[in-house]
Design an enzyme around this catalytic site. Structure first.
Site, PDB file in Angstrom:
ATOM      1  N   TYR A  37      22.169  33.277  10.368  1.00 48.64           N
ATOM      2  CA  TYR A  37      22.131  32.772   8.961  1.00 48.64           C
ATOM      3  C   TYR A  37      23.140  31.721   8.686  1.00 48.64           C
ATOM      4  CZ  TYR A  37      22.367  33.202   3.883  1.00 48.64           C
ATOM      5  OH  TYR A  37      22.500  33.017   2.312  1.00 48.64           O
ATOM      6  N   LYS A  48      22.130  27.619   7.681  1.00 47.81           N
ATOM      7  CA  LYS A  48      23.036  27.215   6.383  1.00 47.81           C
ATOM      8  C   LYS A  48      23.736  25.973   6.830  1.00 47.81           C
ATOM      9  CE  LYS A  48      21.126  29.975   3.508  1.00 47.81           C
ATOM     10  NZ  LYS A  48      20.207  29.323   2.377  1.00 47.81           N
TER      11      LYS A  48
END
Length: 249
Positions: free
Chosen positions: A157, A161
């Site tokens: 993640y 990002k």
């Protein structure tokens, strides 16, 4: 200058719940016609559409898994055929598959990067052509506080990002000469389905890291999206706005 979005066509990915839902409602309340993209939850997307229409706004729903390149091409082309233009693109669709690095499967890594990062590339890739023709457009990508700081148990993640921030800056440089701005928002802990399921202890230790001492609300992120989409923000591009209660200052 104005923050009205009257007559604008806005595409919001992952708009059936959480932050995406708040963004769709906020953009519609400022006058934009909103295309609510969803992947799995058609009923929830339909509810958002009805909520917008109940207050006199304009909305439609469109199913597309943004991680699929060719489907994104069709998705964007269909919208241009129907509406004639795209003024605002909000890349909000995102998933998590948390786990420790040493135990993380290849599929868990790939799925998160494909949705969160490649999904944003896919939609920008096809929408930017139309925006270049228009010589105007606003692209707003959803990053995250962990894309800046990293976070244990979220290698996939955090990487996706952080990648969104690099993509935002590269796209901002490429598209600026045609009047298109590209910015990212890095939310911290926001009250959504995603944070709702966190154990109390995790919530408490998270709040302790936030100078403002509380989780944010989806509407607070949506307000920043609406600002970046408006005329007021026409001289802002390539930026990452932190909506995180001061967490990473």
């Amino acid at each position: 200058m104005s923050n009205s979005l009257e007559g604008k066509i806005a595409v919001v990915t992952g708009a059936s719940r959480g932050i995406g839902r708040a963004i769709a409602l906020t953009l519609a309340s400022r006058g934009a016609a909103v295309i609510i993209n969803y992947n799995g939850s058609k009923d929830r997307a339909e509810e958002v559409k009805q909520e917008i229409e109940a207050t006199g706004g304009k909305a439609s729903i469109y199913q597309c898994n943004v991680s699929e390149y060719e489907k994104c091409e069709t998705f964007i082309q269909d919208i241009i055929k129907e509406y004639g233009r795209i003024d605002i693109l909000v890349n909000n669709a995102g998933i998590t598959r948390d786990g420790l690095l040493m135990k993380m499967s290849e599929a868990d890594f790939d799925q998160v990067v494909d949705t969160n990062l490649k999904g944003a590339f896919n939609t920008i890739r096809f929408a930017s052509r139309q925006m270049l023709k228009q010589r105007s457009g606003r692209v707003i990508n959803m990053s995250s506080v962990v894309g800046v700081t990293g976070n244990a148990g979220q290698a996939n993640y955090a990487a996706s990002k952080a990648g969104v921030i690099g993509l935002t800056k590269a796209a901002a440089r490429e598209l600026a000469s045609r009047g298109i701005t590209v910015n990212a928002i890095a939310p911290g802990f926001i009250e959504t389905d995603m944070t709702e399921v966190l154990p109390e202890k995790v919530k408490e230790s998270s709040v302790a890291q936030i100078p403002l001492g509380k989780f944010g609300k989806p509407e607070q992120v949506a307000a920043v999206v609406a600002f970046l989409a408006s005329e007021d923000a026409e001289y802002i591009t390539g930026q990452v706005l932190h909506v995180d209660g001061g967490m990473v200052m």
